[in-house]
Design a protein around this motif. Structure first.
Motif, PDB file in Angstrom:
ATOM      1  N   ASP A  45       0.830  -1.204   0.000  1.00 22.68           N
ATOM      2  CA  ASP A  45       0.000   0.000   0.000  1.00 22.68           C
ATOM      3  C   ASP A  45       0.866   1.256   0.000  1.00 22.68           C
ATOM      4  OD1 ASP A  45      -2.556   1.345   0.138  1.00 22.68           O
ATOM      5  OD2 ASP A  45      -2.053   1.852   2.202  1.00 22.68           O
ATOM      6  N   MET A  46       1.958   1.232   0.764  1.00 20.96           N
ATOM      7  CA  MET A  46       2.878   2.370   0.793  1.00 20.96           C
ATOM      8  C   MET A  46       3.435   2.636  -0.603  1.00 20.96           C
ATOM      9  SD  MET A  46       6.496   2.781   2.875  1.00 20.96           S
ATOM     10  CE  MET A  46       5.768   2.578   4.510  1.00 20.96           C
ATOM     11  N   ARG A  47       3.870   1.567  -1.255  1.00 17.52           N
ATOM     12  CA  ARG A  47       4.419   1.707  -2.605  1.00 17.52           C
ATOM     13  C   ARG A  47       3.372   2.274  -3.561  1.00 17.52           C
ATOM     14  NH1 ARG A  47       3.037   0.209  -7.867  1.00 17.52           N
ATOM     15  NH2 ARG A  47       4.902   0.502  -9.135  1.00 17.52           N
ATOM     16  N   ASN A  48       2.154   1.775  -3.478  1.00 24.34           N
ATOM     17  CA  ASN A  48       1.093   2.233  -4.378  1.00 24.34           C
ATOM     18  C   ASN A  48       0.746   3.700  -4.136  1.00 24.34           C
ATOM     19  OD1 ASN A  48       0.960  -0.289  -5.545  1.00 24.34           O
ATOM     20  ND2 ASN A  48      -0.767  -0.980  -4.298  1.00 24.34           N
ATOM     21  N   GLN A  49       0.701   4.094  -2.866  1.00 20.31           N
ATOM     22  CA  GLN A  49       0.385   5.492  -2.563  1.00 20.31           C
ATOM     23  C   GLN A  49       1.489   6.429  -3.050  1.00 20.31           C
ATOM     24  OE1 GLN A  49      -1.536   7.064   0.796  1.00 20.31           O
ATOM     25  NE2 GLN A  49      -2.219   5.089   1.600  1.00 20.31           N
ATOM     26  N   ILE A  50       2.743   6.027  -2.852  1.00 14.68           N
ATOM     27  CA  ILE A  50       3.857   6.849  -3.329  1.00 14.68           C
ATOM     28  C   ILE A  50       3.837   6.933  -4.855  1.00 14.68           C
ATOM     29  CG2 ILE A  50       6.379   6.956  -3.524  1.00 14.68           C
ATOM     30  CD1 ILE A  50       6.492   5.766  -0.677  1.00 14.68           C
ATOM     31  N   PHE A  51       3.594   5.801  -5.503  1.00 17.13           N
ATOM     32  CA  PHE A  51       3.511   5.763  -6.964  1.00 17.13           C
ATOM     33  C   PHE A  51       2.428   6.719  -7.464  1.00 17.13           C
ATOM     34  CE2 PHE A  51       1.632   4.190 -10.870  1.00 17.13           C
ATOM     35  CZ  PHE A  51       2.731   3.917 -11.674  1.00 17.13           C
ATOM     36  N   ASN A  52       1.248   6.641  -6.875  1.00 18.94           N
ATOM     37  CA  ASN A  52       0.144   7.499  -7.305  1.00 18.94           C
ATOM     38  C   ASN A  52       0.431   8.969  -7.021  1.00 18.94           C
ATOM     39  OD1 ASN A  52      -1.426   5.362  -8.259  1.00 18.94           O
ATOM     40  ND2 ASN A  52      -2.355   4.998  -6.260  1.00 18.94           N
ATOM     41  N   TYR A  53       1.055   9.238  -5.894  1.00 16.86           N
ATOM     42  CA  TYR A  53       1.374  10.621  -5.530  1.00 16.86           C
ATOM     43  C   TYR A  53       2.340  11.237  -6.543  1.00 16.86           C
ATOM     44  CZ  TYR A  53       2.571  14.557  -2.458  1.00 16.86           C
ATOM     45  OH  TYR A  53       2.751  15.813  -1.924  1.00 16.86           O
ATOM     46  N   MET A  54       3.370  10.500  -6.893  1.00 17.94           N
ATOM     47  CA  MET A  54       4.367  11.030  -7.821  1.00 17.94           C
ATOM     48  C   MET A  54       3.827  11.150  -9.240  1.00 17.94           C
ATOM     49  SD  MET A  54       7.065  11.716  -6.026  1.00 17.94           S
ATOM     50  CE  MET A  54       8.483  11.815  -7.121  1.00 17.94           C
ATOM     51  N   ASN A  55       3.021  10.187  -9.651  1.00 18.04           N
ATOM     52  CA  ASN A  55       2.596  10.120 -11.051  1.00 18.04           C
ATOM     53  C   ASN A  55       1.266  10.794 -11.349  1.00 18.04           C
ATOM     54  OD1 ASN A  55       4.722   8.517 -12.416  1.00 18.04           O
ATOM     55  ND2 ASN A  55       4.170   6.980 -10.901  1.00 18.04           N
ATOM     56  N   ASN A  56       0.486  11.103 -10.328  1.00 21.87           N
ATOM     57  CA  ASN A  56      -0.836  11.692 -10.565  1.00 21.87           C
ATOM     58  C   ASN A  56      -0.952  13.143 -10.126  1.00 21.87           C
ATOM     59  OD1 ASN A  56      -1.732   9.271 -11.641  1.00 21.87           O
ATOM     60  ND2 ASN A  56      -2.527   8.519  -9.690  1.00 21.87           N
ATOM     61  N   THR A  57       0.029  13.648  -9.397  1.00 20.30           N
ATOM     62  CA  THR A  57       0.015  15.055  -8.994  1.00 20.30           C
ATOM     63  C   THR A  57       0.498  15.920 -10.157  1.00 20.30           C
ATOM     64  OG1 THR A  57       0.498  14.445  -6.702  1.00 20.30           O
ATOM     65  CG2 THR A  57       0.893  16.737  -7.327  1.00 20.30           C
ATOM     66  N   ARG A  58      -0.201  17.022 -10.410  1.00 21.03           N
ATOM     67  CA  ARG A  58       0.270  17.997 -11.399  1.00 21.03           C
ATOM     68  C   ARG A  58       1.186  18.974 -10.678  1.00 21.03           C
ATOM     69  NH1 ARG A  58      -2.137  18.903 -16.325  1.00 21.03           N
ATOM     70  NH2 ARG A  58      -0.338  20.265 -16.558  1.00 21.03           N
ATOM     71  N   TRP A  59       2.468  18.913 -10.987  1.00 23.58           N
ATOM     72  CA  TRP A  59       3.466  19.679 -10.247  1.00 23.58           C
ATOM     73  C   TRP A  59       3.662  21.084 -10.794  1.00 23.58           C
ATOM     74  CZ3 TRP A  59       4.493  17.401  -5.864  1.00 23.58           C
ATOM     75  CH2 TRP A  59       4.389  16.003  -5.780  1.00 23.58           C
ATOM     76  N   THR A  60       3.359  21.292 -12.064  1.00 26.10           N
ATOM     77  CA  THR A  60       3.533  22.603 -12.689  1.00 26.10           C
ATOM     78  C   THR A  60       2.310  22.892 -13.557  1.00 26.10           C
ATOM     79  OG1 THR A  60       4.554  21.853 -14.767  1.00 26.10           O
ATOM     80  CG2 THR A  60       6.014  22.099 -12.848  1.00 26.10           C
ATOM     81  N   ASN A  61       2.297  24.059 -14.146  1.00 27.49           N
ATOM     82  CA  ASN A  61       1.241  24.412 -15.098  1.00 27.49           C
ATOM     83  C   ASN A  61       1.647  24.116 -16.536  1.00 27.49           C
ATOM     84  OD1 ASN A  61      -0.565  25.408 -13.120  1.00 27.49           O
ATOM     85  ND2 ASN A  61       0.545  27.357 -13.056  1.00 27.49           N
ATOM     86  N   ASP A  62       2.820  23.544 -16.718  1.00 27.02           N
ATOM     87  CA  ASP A  62       3.298  23.240 -18.060  1.00 27.02           C
ATOM     88  C   ASP A  62       2.553  22.031 -18.629  1.00 27.02           C
ATOM     89  OD1 ASP A  62       5.207  25.294 -17.957  1.00 27.02           O
ATOM     90  OD2 ASP A  62       6.600  23.995 -16.883  1.00 27.02           O
ATOM     91  N   VAL A  63       2.429  22.008 -19.936  1.00 27.44           N
ATOM     92  CA  VAL A  63       1.740  20.918 -20.620  1.00 27.44           C
ATOM     93  C   VAL A  63       2.777  19.916 -21.129  1.00 27.44           C
ATOM     94  CG1 VAL A  63       0.246  20.287 -22.549  1.00 27.44           C
ATOM     95  CG2 VAL A  63      -0.175  22.410 -21.283  1.00 27.44           C
ATOM     96  N   TYR A  64       2.655  18.683 -20.693  1.00 22.72           N
ATOM     97  CA  TYR A  64       3.541  17.606 -21.127  1.00 22.72           C
ATOM     98  C   TYR A  64       2.744  16.601 -21.947  1.00 22.72           C
ATOM     99  CZ  TYR A  64       7.379  18.853 -17.922  1.00 22.72           C
ATOM    100  OH  TYR A  64       8.421  19.486 -17.286  1.00 22.72           O
ATOM    101  N   LYS A  65       3.328  16.129 -23.032  1.00 22.72           N
ATOM    102  CA  LYS A  65       2.763  14.992 -23.733  1.00 22.72           C
ATOM    103  C   LYS A  65       3.194  13.717 -23.004  1.00 22.72           C
ATOM    104  CE  LYS A  65       2.960  17.284 -28.247  1.00 22.72           C
ATOM    105  NZ  LYS A  65       3.542  17.247 -29.619  1.00 22.72           N
ATOM    106  N   LEU A  66       2.481  12.636 -23.257  1.00 18.68           N
ATOM    107  CA  LEU A  66       2.813  11.381 -22.583  1.00 18.68           C
ATOM    108  C   LEU A  66       4.273  11.005 -22.786  1.00 18.68           C
ATOM    109  CD1 LEU A  66      -0.340   9.173 -23.268  1.00 18.68           C
ATOM    110  CD2 LEU A  66       0.518   9.873 -21.034  1.00 18.68           C
ATOM    111  N   GLU A  67       4.755  11.175 -24.020  1.00 18.52           N
ATOM    112  CA  GLU A  67       6.129  10.777 -24.321  1.00 18.52           C
ATOM    113  C   GLU A  67       7.159  11.773 -23.785  1.00 18.52           C
ATOM    114  OE1 GLU A  67       4.541  12.951 -28.018  1.00 18.52           O
ATOM    115  OE2 GLU A  67       3.795  11.562 -26.476  1.00 18.52           O
ATOM    116  N   GLU A  68       6.696  12.911 -23.268  1.00 15.57           N
ATOM    117  CA  GLU A  68       7.611  13.918 -22.728  1.00 15.57           C
ATOM    118  C   GLU A  68       7.796  13.800 -21.218  1.00 15.57           C
ATOM    119  OE1 GLU A  68       6.814  17.577 -25.894  1.00 15.57           O
ATOM    120  OE2 GLU A  68       5.659  17.478 -24.035  1.00 15.57           O
TER     121      GLU A  68
END
Length: 301
Positions: A45-68
């Motif tokens: 559960d710890m791993r999953n929460q950390i994974f989701n936090y890092m990968n699902n939070t929008r950290w900036t207002n910049d637009v990234y494509k998936l491959e970017e």
């Protein structure tokens, strides 16, 4: 009418899926050093929460494509559980970016942080707050997210990561303001901790390191496929900038961090230089990164 609505729906869906969050982060948790018996489900559960936090939070207002998205990894080794719900860990943070015109990824950040101390329970999900402290674990993750983004931006535009570093400092200041004994956030706690990493990146006297990040990657590695000699010239110029910093302030955290990421790659790139340039590169690197002198001798072979 129905066809029109469906077309609009799929257009909006495509537009949404073409926009992505900034990070593509892998998370690994190792508990082999733990003396206590722990519930494996908790660490899943710890791993999953950390994974989701890092990968699902929008950290900036910049637009990234998936491959970017920025490829990065967190290797979290839990070293102890002082009490139920409390953890100590060593964490290696690695980020990389693609080299233009190749399938090769060059490491940008490689840092081992031995000062992770945090609380975690299944019942309290990680929460992101831009302007306030929610937990030390969320702060640790947010700090490194901004550091990864900032250093990646520095490789594409000279001093392009300044806003991200400002946000990392905000995270650090919010932690310190709590008055809690969370290690790694204060200057007096070490010379290569989180405090020094981010303040080095904001220190005007150390700006040649940030310029070197741009020169090394954008005018060095990114042209290697078509102009390998230009790559070597520009990388040597980047190293001379770091040499200035090393002479001014020996042993700075960000300089050590640079060579932890680049020592092996430097050998591979520079061993193809002309004999005189190989010798010059070896002498320069041995001066500013003496701990890897044996590694750099590979340039001369």
């Amino acid at each position: 009418m129905r066809k029109v609505l469906l077309s609009v729906f799929f257009f909006l869906l495509l537009a949404f899926t073409c926009r992505a969050q900034e990070l593509n982060c892998e998370v690994t948790i190792n508990t082999e050093q733990l003396q206590q018996t722990a519930d494996k489900r908790l660490f899943t559960d710890m791993r999953n929460q950390i994974f989701n936090y890092m990968n699902n939070t929008r950290w900036t207002n910049d637009v990234y494509k998936l491959e970017e998205r920025i490829n990065c990894k967190l290797f979290i080794t839990i070293t102890s559980m002082p009490e139920i719900g409390s953890y100590r860990a060593n964490v290696q943070v690695i980020s990389s970016r693609p080299v233009y015109g190749t399938s090769y990824e060059t490491i940008v950040l490689s840092n081992i942080d031995k000062d992770w101390a945090f609380e975690f329970t299944n019942a309290q999900p990680l929460q992101y707050s831009e302007n306030s402290f929610t937990s030390n674990l969320a702060s640790l993750l947010s700090f490194y997210a901004y550091l990864i983004i900032g250093m990646d931006m520095d490789t594409f535009a000279e001093k392009g990561g300044s806003r991200a570093y400002d946000r990392a400092v905000d995270v650090m200041n919010n932690v310190v303001a709590q008055g809690q004994n969370n290690p790694g956030w204060k200057a007096f706690e070490g010379t290569r901790n989180r405090y020094w990493l981010v303040t080095n990146l904001q220190d005007p006297q150390l700006e040649p390191v940030r310029s070197a990040l741009y020169t090394y990657h954008r005018t060095g590695m990114d042209v290697f496929a078509t102009k390998p000699e230009d790559t070597r010239v520009n990388i040597l110029n980047a190293l001379r900038g770091i040499q200035q910093v090393s002479r001014l302030k020996p042993g700075t955290a960000i300089v050590r961090n640079f060579f932890e990421a680049k020592s092996g790659e430097l050998v591979n790139v520079l061993r193809g230089a002309a004999p005189a340039d190989k010798q010059a590169a070896f002498l320069l690197l041995s001066e500013i990164d003496p701990t890897n002198t044996t590694t750099y001798s590979g340039i001369l072979k």
